[in-house]
Design a protein around this motif. Structure first.
Motif, PDB file in Angstrom:
ATOM      1  N   ILE A  73      26.812  16.146  35.257  1.00  0.00           N
ATOM      2  CA  ILE A  73      25.544  16.260  34.545  1.00  0.00           C
ATOM      3  C   ILE A  73      24.794  17.510  34.967  1.00  0.00           C
ATOM      4  CG2 ILE A  73      24.370  14.794  36.241  1.00  0.00           C
ATOM      5  CD1 ILE A  73      23.638  15.097  32.444  1.00  0.00           C
ATOM      6  N   VAL A  74      24.891  17.876  36.249  1.00  0.00           N
ATOM      7  CA  VAL A  74      24.226  19.093  36.731  1.00  0.00           C
ATOM      8  C   VAL A  74      24.912  20.325  36.155  1.00  0.00           C
ATOM      9  CG1 VAL A  74      23.470  20.362  38.769  1.00  0.00           C
ATOM     10  CG2 VAL A  74      23.597  17.873  38.842  1.00  0.00           C
ATOM     11  N   PHE A  75      26.251  20.295  36.095  1.00  0.00           N
ATOM     12  CA  PHE A  75      26.999  21.407  35.496  1.00  0.00           C
ATOM     13  C   PHE A  75      26.564  21.623  34.048  1.00  0.00           C
ATOM     14  CE2 PHE A  75      30.447  23.167  33.013  1.00  0.00           C
ATOM     15  CZ  PHE A  75      30.946  24.186  33.800  1.00  0.00           C
ATOM     16  N   LYS A  76      26.488  20.545  33.282  1.00  0.00           N
ATOM     17  CA  LYS A  76      26.113  20.650  31.875  1.00  0.00           C
ATOM     18  C   LYS A  76      24.676  21.139  31.718  1.00  0.00           C
ATOM     19  CE  LYS A  76      29.401  17.074  30.484  1.00  0.00           C
ATOM     20  NZ  LYS A  76      29.596  15.676  29.991  1.00  0.00           N
ATOM     21  N   ASN A  77      23.771  20.626  32.554  1.00  0.00           N
ATOM     22  CA  ASN A  77      22.368  21.065  32.487  1.00  0.00           C
ATOM     23  C   ASN A  77      22.225  22.531  32.888  1.00  0.00           C
ATOM     24  OD1 ASN A  77      21.578  18.525  31.671  1.00  0.00           O
ATOM     25  ND2 ASN A  77      20.936  17.868  33.711  1.00  0.00           N
ATOM     26  N   LEU A  78      22.970  22.933  33.914  1.00  0.00           N
ATOM     27  CA  LEU A  78      22.920  24.325  34.357  1.00  0.00           C
ATOM     28  C   LEU A  78      23.388  25.258  33.251  1.00  0.00           C
ATOM     29  CD1 LEU A  78      22.627  26.509  36.597  1.00  0.00           C
ATOM     30  CD2 LEU A  78      25.014  26.016  37.217  1.00  0.00           C
ATOM     31  N   VAL A 315      24.279  35.880  47.732  1.00  0.00           N
ATOM     32  CA  VAL A 315      23.466  35.040  48.615  1.00  0.00           C
ATOM     33  C   VAL A 315      22.288  34.457  47.840  1.00  0.00           C
ATOM     34  CG1 VAL A 315      21.994  35.013  50.658  1.00  0.00           C
ATOM     35  CG2 VAL A 315      24.143  36.298  50.685  1.00  0.00           C
ATOM     36  N   VAL A 316      21.599  35.290  47.085  1.00  0.00           N
ATOM     37  CA  VAL A 316      20.453  34.824  46.293  1.00  0.00           C
ATOM     38  C   VAL A 316      20.906  33.806  45.255  1.00  0.00           C
ATOM     39  CG1 VAL A 316      18.617  35.532  44.714  1.00  0.00           C
ATOM     40  CG2 VAL A 316      19.203  36.983  46.679  1.00  0.00           C
ATOM     41  N   ALA A 317      22.040  34.051  44.619  1.00  0.00           N
ATOM     42  CA  ALA A 317      22.549  33.126  43.606  1.00  0.00           C
ATOM     43  C   ALA A 317      22.902  31.780  44.225  1.00  0.00           C
ATOM     44  CB  ALA A 317      23.773  33.729  42.914  1.00  0.00           C
ATOM     45  N   ALA A 318      23.512  31.781  45.410  1.00  0.00           N
ATOM     46  CA  ALA A 318      23.867  30.529  46.073  1.00  0.00           C
ATOM     47  C   ALA A 318      22.615  29.729  46.419  1.00  0.00           C
ATOM     48  CB  ALA A 318      24.680  30.819  47.334  1.00  0.00           C
ATOM     49  N   MET A 319      21.563  30.405  46.857  1.00  0.00           N
ATOM     50  CA  MET A 319      20.316  29.710  47.184  1.00  0.00           C
ATOM     51  C   MET A 319      19.631  29.197  45.915  1.00  0.00           C
ATOM     52  SD  MET A 319      19.015  32.266  50.223  1.00  0.00           S
ATOM     53  CE  MET A 319      17.929  31.166  51.121  1.00  0.00           C
ATOM     54  N   THR A 320      19.785  29.930  44.831  1.00  0.00           N
ATOM     55  CA  THR A 320      19.249  29.469  43.548  1.00  0.00           C
ATOM     56  C   THR A 320      19.936  28.184  43.113  1.00  0.00           C
ATOM     57  OG1 THR A 320      18.760  31.749  42.862  1.00  0.00           O
ATOM     58  CG2 THR A 320      18.903  30.082  41.124  1.00  0.00           C
ATOM     59  N   LEU A 321      21.259  28.158  43.184  1.00  0.00           N
ATOM     60  CA  LEU A 321      22.004  26.964  42.817  1.00  0.00           C
ATOM     61  C   LEU A 321      21.698  25.807  43.757  1.00  0.00           C
ATOM     62  CD1 LEU A 321      25.409  28.684  42.013  1.00  0.00           C
ATOM     63  CD2 LEU A 321      23.808  27.719  40.351  1.00  0.00           C
ATOM     64  N   HIS A 322      21.499  26.105  45.018  1.00  0.00           N
ATOM     65  CA  HIS A 322      21.087  25.102  46.003  1.00  0.00           C
ATOM     66  C   HIS A 322      19.809  24.410  45.531  1.00  0.00           C
ATOM     67  CE1 HIS A 322      20.227  23.737  50.251  1.00  0.00           C
ATOM     68  NE2 HIS A 322      18.986  23.786  49.783  1.00  0.00           N
ATOM     69  N   ASN A 323      18.813  25.189  45.136  1.00  0.00           N
ATOM     70  CA  ASN A 323      17.553  24.619  44.657  1.00  0.00           C
ATOM     71  C   ASN A 323      17.736  23.865  43.347  1.00  0.00           C
ATOM     72  OD1 ASN A 323      16.292  25.734  46.858  1.00  0.00           O
ATOM     73  ND2 ASN A 323      14.901  27.033  45.684  1.00  0.00           N
ATOM     74  N   TYR A 324      18.557  24.426  42.463  1.00  0.00           N
ATOM     75  CA  TYR A 324      18.758  23.792  41.157  1.00  0.00           C
ATOM     76  C   TYR A 324      19.364  22.394  41.336  1.00  0.00           C
ATOM     77  CZ  TYR A 324      19.879  23.245  36.229  1.00  0.00           C
ATOM     78  OH  TYR A 324      19.938  22.768  34.943  1.00  0.00           O
ATOM     79  N   ILE A 325      20.367  22.292  42.186  1.00  0.00           N
ATOM     80  CA  ILE A 325      21.007  21.000  42.435  1.00  0.00           C
ATOM     81  C   ILE A 325      20.016  20.027  43.061  1.00  0.00           C
ATOM     82  CG2 ILE A 325      22.799  19.841  43.788  1.00  0.00           C
ATOM     83  CD1 ILE A 325      24.451  22.446  43.503  1.00  0.00           C
ATOM     84  N   ASN A 329      19.310  16.672  40.544  1.00  0.00           N
ATOM     85  CA  ASN A 329      20.297  15.635  40.804  1.00  0.00           C
ATOM     86  C   ASN A 329      19.683  14.561  41.696  1.00  0.00           C
ATOM     87  OD1 ASN A 329      22.870  14.619  40.346  1.00  0.00           O
ATOM     88  ND2 ASN A 329      23.627  15.383  42.299  1.00  0.00           N
ATOM     89  N   VAL A 330      19.840  13.317  41.292  1.00  0.00           N
ATOM     90  CA  VAL A 330      19.276  12.218  42.073  1.00  0.00           C
ATOM     91  C   VAL A 330      20.002  12.091  43.406  1.00  0.00           C
ATOM     92  CG1 VAL A 330      18.861   9.735  42.136  1.00  0.00           C
ATOM     93  CG2 VAL A 330      18.579  11.004  39.990  1.00  0.00           C
ATOM     94  N   THR A 331      21.317  12.173  43.363  1.00  0.00           N
ATOM     95  CA  THR A 331      22.116  12.073  44.583  1.00  0.00           C
ATOM     96  C   THR A 331      23.108  13.230  44.635  1.00  0.00           C
ATOM     97  OG1 THR A 331      23.776  10.673  43.496  1.00  0.00           O
ATOM     98  CG2 THR A 331      21.961   9.559  44.636  1.00  0.00           C
ATOM     99  N   ASP A 332      23.306  13.774  45.805  1.00  0.00           N
ATOM    100  CA  ASP A 332      24.278  14.837  46.031  1.00  0.00           C
ATOM    101  C   ASP A 332      24.873  14.636  47.414  1.00  0.00           C
ATOM    102  OD1 ASP A 332      25.161  17.831  45.122  1.00  0.00           O
ATOM    103  OD2 ASP A 332      24.844  17.713  47.292  1.00  0.00           O
ATOM    104  N   THR A 333      26.178  14.625  47.495  1.00  0.00           N
ATOM    105  CA  THR A 333      26.862  14.267  48.732  1.00  0.00           C
ATOM    106  C   THR A 333      26.457  15.156  49.899  1.00  0.00           C
ATOM    107  OG1 THR A 333      28.771  13.502  47.460  1.00  0.00           O
ATOM    108  CG2 THR A 333      29.117  13.925  49.809  1.00  0.00           C
TER     109      THR A 333
END
Length: 382
Positions: A73-78, A315-325, A329-333
């Motif tokens: 669901i996060v992939f599709k929303n992203l 690095v900036v992109a990874a931190m962006t995705l970190h925040n997006y997730i 997302n209600v739960t993330d492992t």
């Protein structure tokens, strides 16, 4: 004289034969590489087929999470947000979902272009072009996601500041500037994290030799750094490696501080140890955030040899995705592990931690020292 003439004719024939052989070899090589070139990416199980299988309703959700580091669901929303809000477009031969999948797979596992070619059955140029395109769009998204989100603060402490090192690949002539404490080439970055493990500020791209205090003062002193200064009466938590001007609350020096010291030893004695334990518990949020960031995006520990500017973007992109997730997302492992494991924050590399400035901090402001005592005594009384 006849013998001499015969010898000349023989040498001329040998030269002509060598020339003919050379021309023939060149012709065969040209035909093999340009005319009769054998197709390489011929697998019927293309990257797009693989991706559609992973994000389908029937697919086991673990597969998508393992490959793209986020749930379906996060992939599709992203993908939807990158298209509708940031203008990402697919090409004639590549669907936008495949482009995003390529990008996430490379970031999540730190693979190089050759492995991506094989996995997605695309050419080197196609992989590189689509990766760069998605990278630019995710960095555009970062301008919206990596910033403070709630001006209505409930507490006086509004975040934690720390730095970390990310491996980089730079030319040999420039490596001396990037060699850090571990004798490897790194970039040093400064980040602020709120207490939901979201990054609200990042300044990446500093050479590994740059000291954390220098980066800190550059960040708070330069207008073009766009640093989110704490509002009056609010403050960030900083560790022993940072100065304590107004708005930046450090811990007591030469007093037990790290949580394992308290878990494996006696209970806090005195208001200073009580304060340090509380300070360490709150500030560990940013160590947890760095831990999740590096756990989720393998490229941050195995950086390919991109141009340096692109490595900073990654690095900036990874931190962006970190925040997006985190926000979508209600739960993330990975986040759940960081929240439940009491020792998780100390599984990150503590050589990234800043070096202390000593028992007497010449950079501490009197009002922050007074606030430190005030909070410490209040905590002990409760």
């Amino acid at each position: 004289m006849d013998d001499s003439h015969t010898k000349e004719n023989h040498e001329q024939e040998e030269n002509e034969l060598r020339d003919l052989i050379s021309v023939t070899q060149a012709t065969i090589l040209y035909q093999a590489t340009n005319i009769c070139k054998q197709p390489c990416m011929t697998s019927t199980y293309t990257g797009y087929v693989w991706l559609k299988e992973l994000i389908s309703e029937d697919a086991n959700p673990i597969r998508c999470y393992n490959m793209f580091r986020m749930h379906k669901i996060v992939f599709k929303n992203l993908t939807h947000d990158l298209v509708t809000r940031y203008g990402l477009r697919g090409s004639r031969n590549t669907d936008v979902r495949e482009m995003v999948g390529m990008f996430l797979h490379v970031l999540g596992h730190g693979i190089g272009n050759r492995l991506a070619q094989e996995h997605f059955q695309r050419s080197r140029e196609t992989i590189s072009r689509h990766f760069s395109l998605v990278l630019d769009k995710v960095c555009d998204m970062g301008k919206d996601l990596i910033q403070p989100t709630n001006p209505q603060y409930r507490k006086d402490y509004i975040g934690a500041i720390d730095g970390t090192h990310i491996p980089v690949v730079v030319p040999a002539f420039d490596q001396i500037h990037f060699i850090g404490r571990k004798e490897t080439t790194t970039q040093n970055l400064l980040a602020i994290c709120n207490f939901n493990m979201e990054f609200v500020y990042v300044w990446a791209g500093w050479e590994g030799q740059a000291h954390d205090i220098r980066i800190f003062y550059e960040a708070i002193g330069r207008r073009d750094a766009h640093f989110p200064h704490p509002p009056p009466g609010k403050y960030y938590l900083v560790d022993a490696g940072y100065p304590n001007p107004t708005g930046y609350l450090g811990s007591y020096k030469e007093v037990r501080y790290h949580l394992p010291e308290f878990r494996g030893g006696p209970s806090p004695t005195g208001y200073r140890e009580v304060f340090n334990r509380a300070h360490s518990s709150l500030r560990s949020t940013i160590e947890r955030a760095f831990g999740v960031l590096k756990q989720k995006w393998g490229i941050l520990t195995h950086m390919p040899s991109y141009p340096y500017e692109k490595q900073v973007q990654i690095v900036v992109a990874a931190m962006t995705l970190h925040n997006y997730i985190r926000r979508n997302n209600v739960t993330d492992t990975d986040f759940e592990q960081a929240e439940l494991d009491l020792n998780y924050e100390y599984s990150v590399d503590h050589e990234d931690a800043n070096e202390g400035v000593g028992a007497s901090n010449p950079y501490a402001s009197p009002d922050m020292a007074h606030l430190c005592d005030e909070i410490a005594i209040s905590l002990q009384n409760h």
